[in-house]
Design a protein around this motif. Structure first.
Motif, PDB file in Angstrom:
ATOM      1  N   LEU A 147       0.838  -1.212   0.000  1.00 14.62           N
ATOM      2  CA  LEU A 147       0.000   0.000   0.000  1.00 14.62           C
ATOM      3  C   LEU A 147       0.867   1.254   0.000  1.00 14.62           C
ATOM      4  CD1 LEU A 147      -2.808  -1.137   2.473  1.00 14.62           C
ATOM      5  CD2 LEU A 147      -3.034  -0.759   0.004  1.00 14.62           C
ATOM      6  N   ARG A 148       1.944   1.222   0.763  1.00 14.64           N
ATOM      7  CA  ARG A 148       2.877   2.361   0.804  1.00 14.64           C
ATOM      8  C   ARG A 148       3.481   2.593  -0.581  1.00 14.64           C
ATOM      9  NH1 ARG A 148       6.491   0.827   5.168  1.00 14.64           N
ATOM     10  NH2 ARG A 148       4.646   1.162   6.437  1.00 14.64           N
ATOM     11  N   LYS A 149       3.859   1.516  -1.242  1.00 13.86           N
ATOM     12  CA  LYS A 149       4.441   1.627  -2.584  1.00 13.86           C
ATOM     13  C   LYS A 149       3.421   2.200  -3.562  1.00 13.86           C
ATOM     14  CE  LYS A 149       8.049   0.643  -3.620  1.00 13.86           C
ATOM     15  NZ  LYS A 149       9.211   1.569  -3.729  1.00 13.86           N
ATOM     16  N   ALA A 150       2.175   1.759  -3.473  1.00 16.69           N
ATOM     17  CA  ALA A 150       1.124   2.271  -4.363  1.00 16.69           C
ATOM     18  C   ALA A 150       0.921   3.770  -4.137  1.00 16.69           C
ATOM     19  CB  ALA A 150      -0.182   1.514  -4.119  1.00 16.69           C
ATOM     20  N   GLU A 151       1.004   4.208  -2.877  1.00 15.26           N
ATOM     21  CA  GLU A 151       0.904   5.645  -2.578  1.00 15.26           C
ATOM     22  C   GLU A 151       2.064   6.406  -3.210  1.00 15.26           C
ATOM     23  OE1 GLU A 151      -2.468   6.323  -1.086  1.00 15.26           O
ATOM     24  OE2 GLU A 151      -1.148   7.873  -0.326  1.00 15.26           O
ATOM     25  N   GLU A 152       3.278   5.880  -3.023  1.00 14.25           N
ATOM     26  CA  GLU A 152       4.481   6.508  -3.598  1.00 14.25           C
ATOM     27  C   GLU A 152       4.343   6.685  -5.106  1.00 14.25           C
ATOM     28  OE1 GLU A 152       7.627   4.235  -0.911  1.00 14.25           O
ATOM     29  OE2 GLU A 152       8.303   4.439  -2.997  1.00 14.25           O
ATOM     30  N   LEU A 153       3.721   5.694  -5.743  1.00 13.87           N
ATOM     31  CA  LEU A 153       3.558   5.737  -7.206  1.00 13.87           C
ATOM     32  C   LEU A 153       2.333   6.552  -7.622  1.00 13.87           C
ATOM     33  CD1 LEU A 153       4.365   1.949  -7.876  1.00 13.87           C
ATOM     34  CD2 LEU A 153       5.790   3.885  -8.584  1.00 13.87           C
ATOM     35  N   GLY A 154       1.583   7.027  -6.656  1.00 13.54           N
ATOM     36  CA  GLY A 154       0.408   7.857  -6.938  1.00 13.54           C
ATOM     37  C   GLY A 154      -0.747   7.086  -7.556  1.00 13.54           C
ATOM     38  N   LEU A 155      -0.889   5.813  -7.198  1.00 16.56           N
ATOM     39  CA  LEU A 155      -1.918   4.963  -7.808  1.00 16.56           C
ATOM     40  C   LEU A 155      -3.247   5.094  -7.067  1.00 16.56           C
ATOM     41  CD1 LEU A 155       0.249   1.767  -8.345  1.00 16.56           C
ATOM     42  CD2 LEU A 155       0.010   3.787  -9.814  1.00 16.56           C
ATOM     43  N   SER A 156      -4.341   4.841  -7.785  1.00 14.49           N
ATOM     44  CA  SER A 156      -5.638   4.953  -7.104  1.00 14.49           C
ATOM     45  C   SER A 156      -6.284   3.595  -6.814  1.00 14.49           C
ATOM     46  CB  SER A 156      -6.584   5.873  -7.870  1.00 14.49           C
ATOM     47  OG  SER A 156      -6.954   5.278  -9.062  1.00 14.49           O
ATOM     48  N   SER A 157      -5.879   2.535  -7.531  1.00 11.27           N
ATOM     49  CA  SER A 157      -6.482   1.230  -7.226  1.00 11.27           C
ATOM     50  C   SER A 157      -5.419   0.136  -7.199  1.00 11.27           C
ATOM     51  CB  SER A 157      -7.560   0.899  -8.253  1.00 11.27           C
ATOM     52  OG  SER A 157      -6.992   0.850  -9.545  1.00 11.27           O
ATOM     53  N   ILE A 158      -5.671  -0.855  -6.346  1.00 14.80           N
ATOM     54  CA  ILE A 158      -4.707  -1.942  -6.164  1.00 14.80           C
ATOM     55  C   ILE A 158      -5.479  -3.233  -5.889  1.00 14.80           C
ATOM     56  CG2 ILE A 158      -4.433  -1.321  -3.703  1.00 14.80           C
ATOM     57  CD1 ILE A 158      -1.496  -2.278  -3.911  1.00 14.80           C
ATOM     58  N   ALA A 159      -5.023  -4.336  -6.482  1.00 19.72           N
ATOM     59  CA  ALA A 159      -5.688  -5.634  -6.280  1.00 19.72           C
ATOM     60  C   ALA A 159      -4.706  -6.625  -5.659  1.00 19.72           C
ATOM     61  CB  ALA A 159      -6.199  -6.172  -7.613  1.00 19.72           C
TER      62      ALA A 159
END
Ligand code: AR6
Length: 177
Positions: free
Chosen positions: A107-119
């Motif tokens: 989740l931290r990595k997805a935030e760093e990458l500025g992503l809005s959805s993750i599965a």
């Protein structure tokens, strides 16, 4: 089945994660990012050899991914921008709490990458041998704890393969989230 946690949508669904559309698809990887069977094998088959090649390059540069850690590659032909490779614990060998750590790091990595959805798949519940209920508890607690701090991630999907995993995850998420 949908939940709302700290303004973030959390969706449990049944199916094949390689068919899901999300900014990031999480892989249940090993430390060497050698994607053999399970979700990892399916991701490389569907997404293409580029995912395995970039994974090897990542390990050459950084060394093995620690248990609870993550690495990022592109997603090839999958309907995603990135694959976040998360290394869960092998049950009976490493503590199950490492699964929560892997989820928080993804989740931290997805935030760093500025992503809005993750599965996410049900990390560690296949070849790594963790029971569904213990794994679901780790995932639910990690998501609940991280959600209020998330800014860019608005939708978290957990994709369960088969009815048994789906039912167990629903039961635990209902109690925990
Ligand atoms: N979509 C969603 N879930 C799936 C899929 C799919 N296409 N295929 C399997 N699952 P596993 P682990 C479920 O074994 O336990 C690999 O060899 C499966 O039913 O993929 O973390 C890696 O390279 C199970 O519930 O991951 C590592 O060496 C869950 O996904 C090792 O396995 C996780 O099963 C990692 O083992």
């Amino acid at each position: 089945m949908e939940f709302k946690v700290g303004g973030v949508e959390v969706v449990l669904m049944k199916g094949d994660i390689t068919e899901v559309e999300a900014d990031a698809i999480v892989n249940a990887a090993n430390s060497y990012l050698e994607h053999g069977g399970g979700v990892a094998g399916a991701i490389v088959r569907k997404g293409g050899a580029i995912i395995q090649e970039e994974s090897r390059e990542w390990v050459r540069r950084h060394g093995p991914v620690p248990v609870g850690g993550v690495a990022v590659t592109s997603a090839g032909r999958l309907r995603a921008k990135y694959v976040i490779h998360a290394v869960g614990p092998r049950c009976g060998v490493e503590p199950i709490e490492k699964l929560g750590e892997a989820v928080r790091n993804a989740l931290r990595k997805a935030e760093e990458l500025g992503l809005s959805s993750i599965a996410f798949p049900a990390i560690s519940t296949g070849i790594f041998g963790c029971p569904y209920d213990a794994a679901a508890l780790q995932m639910a607690q990690a998501i609940k704890e991280a959600a209020p701090q998330l800014r860019s991630v608005r939708r978290i999907m957990v994709v369960l393969y088969g009815e048994e995993a789906f039912q167990k995850f629903i039961e635990v998420f209902k109690k925990t989230i």
